[in-house]
Design a protein around this motif. Sequence first.
Motif, PDB file in Angstrom:
ATOM      1  N   GLU A 217      38.284  46.475  38.227  1.00  0.00           N
ATOM      2  CA  GLU A 217      39.662  46.195  38.616  1.00  0.00           C
ATOM      3  C   GLU A 217      39.767  44.974  39.528  1.00  0.00           C
ATOM      4  O   GLU A 217      40.691  44.173  39.426  1.00  0.00           O
ATOM      5  CB  GLU A 217      40.217  47.426  39.329  1.00  0.00           C
ATOM      6  N   VAL A 218      38.790  44.858  40.427  1.00  0.00           N
ATOM      7  CA  VAL A 218      38.839  43.743  41.375  1.00  0.00           C
ATOM      8  C   VAL A 218      38.826  42.393  40.643  1.00  0.00           C
ATOM      9  O   VAL A 218      39.406  41.419  41.103  1.00  0.00           O
ATOM     10  CB  VAL A 218      37.682  43.845  42.399  1.00  0.00           C
TER      11      VAL A 218
ATOM     12  N   GLU B 104      42.216  41.507  39.856  1.00  0.00           N
ATOM     13  CA  GLU B 104      42.878  41.027  41.078  1.00  0.00           C
ATOM     14  C   GLU B 104      42.575  39.545  41.311  1.00  0.00           C
ATOM     15  O   GLU B 104      43.451  38.764  41.671  1.00  0.00           O
ATOM     16  CB  GLU B 104      42.420  41.844  42.299  1.00  0.00           C
TER      17      GLU B 104
ATOM     18  N   ARG C 126      44.874  35.818  41.888  1.00  0.00           N
ATOM     19  CA  ARG C 126      44.631  34.749  42.873  1.00  0.00           C
ATOM     20  C   ARG C 126      44.402  33.415  42.174  1.00  0.00           C
ATOM     21  O   ARG C 126      44.965  32.393  42.532  1.00  0.00           O
ATOM     22  CB  ARG C 126      43.364  35.052  43.680  1.00  0.00           C
TER      23      ARG C 126
ATOM     24  N   ARG D 194      41.170  44.953  46.525  1.00  0.00           N
ATOM     25  CA  ARG D 194      42.411  45.597  46.955  1.00  0.00           C
ATOM     26  C   ARG D 194      43.293  44.693  47.790  1.00  0.00           C
ATOM     27  O   ARG D 194      44.223  45.174  48.418  1.00  0.00           O
ATOM     28  CB  ARG D 194      42.144  46.871  47.765  1.00  0.00           C
TER      29      ARG D 194
ATOM     30  N   THR E 297      44.801  41.987  46.572  1.00  0.00           N
ATOM     31  CA  THR E 297      45.682  41.222  45.693  1.00  0.00           C
ATOM     32  C   THR E 297      46.271  42.143  44.635  1.00  0.00           C
ATOM     33  O   THR E 297      45.576  43.027  44.121  1.00  0.00           O
ATOM     34  CB  THR E 297      44.897  40.125  44.941  1.00  0.00           C
ATOM     35  N   LYS E 298      47.527  41.926  44.306  1.00  0.00           N
ATOM     36  CA  LYS E 298      48.159  42.725  43.266  1.00  0.00           C
ATOM     37  C   LYS E 298      47.815  42.140  41.897  1.00  0.00           C
ATOM     38  O   LYS E 298      47.918  40.933  41.687  1.00  0.00           O
ATOM     39  CB  LYS E 298      49.666  42.713  43.482  1.00  0.00           C
ATOM     40  N   ILE E 299      47.415  43.005  40.988  1.00  0.00           N
ATOM     41  CA  ILE E 299      47.083  42.564  39.621  1.00  0.00           C
ATOM     42  C   ILE E 299      48.360  42.138  38.901  1.00  0.00           C
ATOM     43  O   ILE E 299      49.394  42.780  39.045  1.00  0.00           O
ATOM     44  CB  ILE E 299      46.395  43.729  38.867  1.00  0.00           C
TER      45      ILE E 299
END
Lengths: 331, 273
Positions: free
Chosen positions: A17-18, A21, A25, A163, A165-167
Amino acid sequence: MHEVWTISETYEGRIKEVSLELLARGRALADTLGVALGTVVIGYKIPKTELNSLIEHGADSVYVADDPKLSSFTCNTYSNVLVQLFAAHKPQIVVSAATTTGRTLMPYVAVKTHAGLTADCTGLAIEENTQNLLQTRPAIGGNILATIKTPDHRPQMATVRPRSTKILAPDSSRTGSIEYIPISEDWFSSEVEVLGMRALEGQQGAIDEADIVVSGGKGLKKKDNFKLIEKLAVALGGEVGASRDAVDRGWEAYPHQVGLSGKTISPRLYMAAGISGAIQHLAGIKTAKCIVAINSDEHANIFDLADFGIVGDLFTVIPEILKRLESRSEA
Amino acid sequence: MHIIVLVKQVPETSDVQMDKETGTMIRSSSSSIINPLDLYALEAALTIKDVKGARVSVITMGPAGAIKVLKEAIAMGCDDAVHLTDRAFAGSDTWATSYILAQAIKKLGLPDLILCGERATDGDTAQVGPAIASWLSLPAVTYTSKIEQIEINSIIAERLIEEGYQKVKVALPALMTVVKEIGIVRLPTLKGKKKAMASSIPQWNAHDIEADPSFIGLKGSPTRVVKIETPKVSRNCTLVHVEDEASMSVAMDSLFAFLNDRDFLQKGGKKHA
Ligand SMILES: Cc1cc2nc3c(=O)[nH]c(=O)nc-3n(C[C@H](O)[C@H](O)[C@H](O)COP(=O)(O)OP(=O)(O)OC[C@H]3O[C@@H](n4cnc5c(N)ncnc54)[C@H](O)[C@@H]3O)c2cc1C
């Protein structure tokens, strides 16, 4: 134009998941610079659907190194892959996750490529006139925020905490390229051999990348009472954390320790019960989005950092929270 | 077996208080200590020394006062130490720092094992360890939580990573960084303290380690700090008191409204993968 890159990580064939994210960015930076966003995936048998999801989440080009010998992370080998790719494509910015992998790999690569590297950035922006990357990071236990740039060296490298940054919402109409890099035998070093994995003890998952973490401290009084923390974590869909005092007493295993000599985490919600909020504990949660504390001492330090505080006995407060959560889920 | 442990001197934080008005740190003293996380690296080295026999050397880079942390390491049981100190080192970022330390290691002679703490509590980057391994082209094993087996040419160890404990076998020479779980840090002994007092610690400067001047200090650092801010720590806490049933009910209403507003209450608790 030199691309902006992210390094995507996989676990058991799935993109972490990261890594999605990071694409959020990277997308923002690439758009500001007017360049393409590339991402590198190193692993073995990564399904096409997973690679496509990188494009759906913002990547323009996906560079894949896929080989059985790349199935688990070893620093030297992965570094060799990246050094070769950097030389070929000359990305201007490379963003990686501040995971155990990213924090090991990036400094190794930065030395080999003579690049500047900033750890654990909470903010990334492009400086207007110079187009340099401005990297903002907390230091000294989160007590200062430093902004750092790398004027003369490329790529400009940064790691970003999970965690933070919002995806981006996936867009299935996005298009992009997937390029498999020819495997080179020169990459592989046999100095480190991965022999296996042992799961964390207990039922609880890792706190590093959890959305919600519920932590207990010495105020829990004994190991058995830690079940309260576990119940609350489960009810909220989170993981269990602990103060050092709780870990040193054997109430929770070390991988769950939050703070200076444990883990630094940035969950969306951090709940602390029976934790006084010593500076070493707070150092681990400075970048948590929201902090809720339960403590019987209204002067406890933890309330200085909390967004919501309950002054009261955790042994009555937590069961009441559980009751309310239960009645909600039945409703 | 020869082990080199790298330690850093950091500001003492254990009795630091936060200034509630300004949100800044108040340091009760300006005393410096061994980076607490480096103590675990020293412990790991000394455990190997106890079990297998080893010479344990310690290196630090820092101003004159940093010699204190080397003496402390000797008091714990380390055999010898080197102090790297030179005005020209000042302002080094992790890239330049790792170069300086790697040069010193080369001068001392490449050991079988280099041990570092996971990160320093002030800079907090965790970059210097792996970067040194890169300069020396050694394998890097980070987040080591347990050393299981030591042979002449290899070590079997566990690393604490997000998904659990990863077991690896690494060929020596290698660099490892360790976490707290590696062991319980020993205290200095009286004998050690005497030895520390008696020992003279060599100081090496940039010239001694044959450092390329363009790789050290501020000038040799790819990164530049352009701004320092002190974020306010206080988050304007909403505080509710629970004393009896009535106040509990009010507190719960308030808490659940707070959690609900921020979307923390997906029904049944949504667990992320
Ligand atoms: C080098 C170094 C590194 C460190 N690293 C860490 C670290 O990584 N993580 C960490 O956590 N600490 C760390 N510490 C330790 C830290 O200084 C504190 O000692 C520790 O965080 C205290 O843990 P605690 O809050 O659980 O216990 P305490 O400070 O004892 O706090 C217990 C709290 O529980 C409350 N309480 C008691 N009973 C109840 C009740 N019935 N209901 C509600 N509340 C109750 C009390 O009011 C009190 O505030 C470190 C220290 C040093 C020197």
